[in-house]
Design a protein around this motif. Structure first.
Motif: not given
Length: 306
Positions: A126, A148-149, A174, A193
């Motif tokens: 993230s 990846t978000a 996402r 994150a």
């Protein structure tokens, strides 16, 4: 919301919602290298009322800026020159620049340097971006880190409104665009994150709340173990010293990259303390990453200062 005015001149009168799409009569000749084109763009911006830009950036107190030439420039705005489409906070600050023909390419040096976090965490789960702007970092991460978000935080709704002009990704599982002050977001949002990228500016420069010890502490708290905080500092180098001191107090050891073009310094601060960095090891990682990332990561590994 769409751009309020479309004009083909470089006059300073802008009306409506605060946006204008400007195309210079001075179109760049074909066949120029990317470096020549972006330099021509920056020189063109720099040449527009140079004295006003210098005064706005380095000399005028905030109170003066709020009242000086209020009708001359309603920022931010979209500006085009040749293949370059840019987002300007005022004539003193280019918030974002994009190649129209290759919108996912990181055009400005400092954005490429911020991606050097890949040397330490090549596959983050993230990423949060404080200061979405024209979305250069968001677009790159969305394309080249497909697992990846990404959350992009932007305080200015007018900037969010022109996201389509900069090909910012649509909302999905996402990708998320969040309208919020960056400080409020990191303090109030309860998510974590792996990477926090901070590139937050307004028409006066870097907002004080995004340079405070409280902000740095909140960011460190929301990082996952092994997480990295990355911030773009832009001003005279001596003005960076208080911010660097606060980051060292909060994170411990930090690494920096000085960007050759402009006055940008990129800072990498790590959630984990007492890390050992091996330059030769980073160079090996960089060579591997350059097979899939169009970034000069080996050069960044050599230029990192710690």
């Amino acid at each position: 919301m769409s751009a309020a005015t479309v004009t083909d001149d470089c006059s300073d009168n802008v009306s409506g919602s605060g946006f204008a799409l400007r195309k210079s009569d001075e179109i760049l000749a074909g066949g120029r290298s990317e470096t020549a084109e972006i330099n021509a763009f920056l020189d063109h911006i720099d040449g527009i009322d140079r004295e006003q830009r210098w005064h706005a950036r380095f000399e005028a107190p905030v109170d003066d800026l709020e009242h000086e030439n209020e009708d001359a420039f309603i920022a931010p705005l979209v500006f085009e020159l040749g293949d370059i489409r840019s987002l300007l906070a005022n004539w003193a600050y280019v918030q974002s620049a994009m190649s129209i023909n290759d919108p996912f390419h990181l055009t400005l040096d400092y954005t490429r340097a911020m991606m050097a976090f890949l040397l330490f965490k090549p596959l983050p789960n993230s990423i949060e971006i404080i200061g979405l702007g024209g979305g250069s970092l968001a677009k790159y991460c969305h394309k080249y880190l497909p697992d990846t978000a990404i959350r992009g935080v932007e305080v200015d709704p007018d900037i969010i409104a022109v996201g389509d002009q900069f090909y910012i990704p649509q909302a999905s599982e996402r990708f998320e665009t969040i309208w919020s002050d960056g400080f409020d977001f990191v303090v109030q949002d309860e998510r974590k994150a792996d990477i926090i990228l901070v590139d937050g500016f307004d028409k006066h420069g870097q907002p004080p709340q995004l340079c405070s010890l409280e902000f740095y502490r909140a960011c460190r708290s929301r990082l996952n173990p092994g997480g990295i905080f990355v911030v773009n500092l832009c001003d005279h180098p001596w003005k960076h010293l208080p911010m660097l001191a606060r980051m060292r107090e909060c994170f411990g050891q930090i690494l920096t990259l000085q960007v050759e073009e402009g006055m940008n310094r990129i800072v990498f601060a790590f959630k984990d303390r007492h890390l050992h960095f091996d330059r030769n090891g980073l160079l090996e990682v960089a060579k591997s990453l350059e097979l899939t990332h169009p970034l000069p990561l080996a050069s960044f590994a050599e230029e990192l200062l710690w």
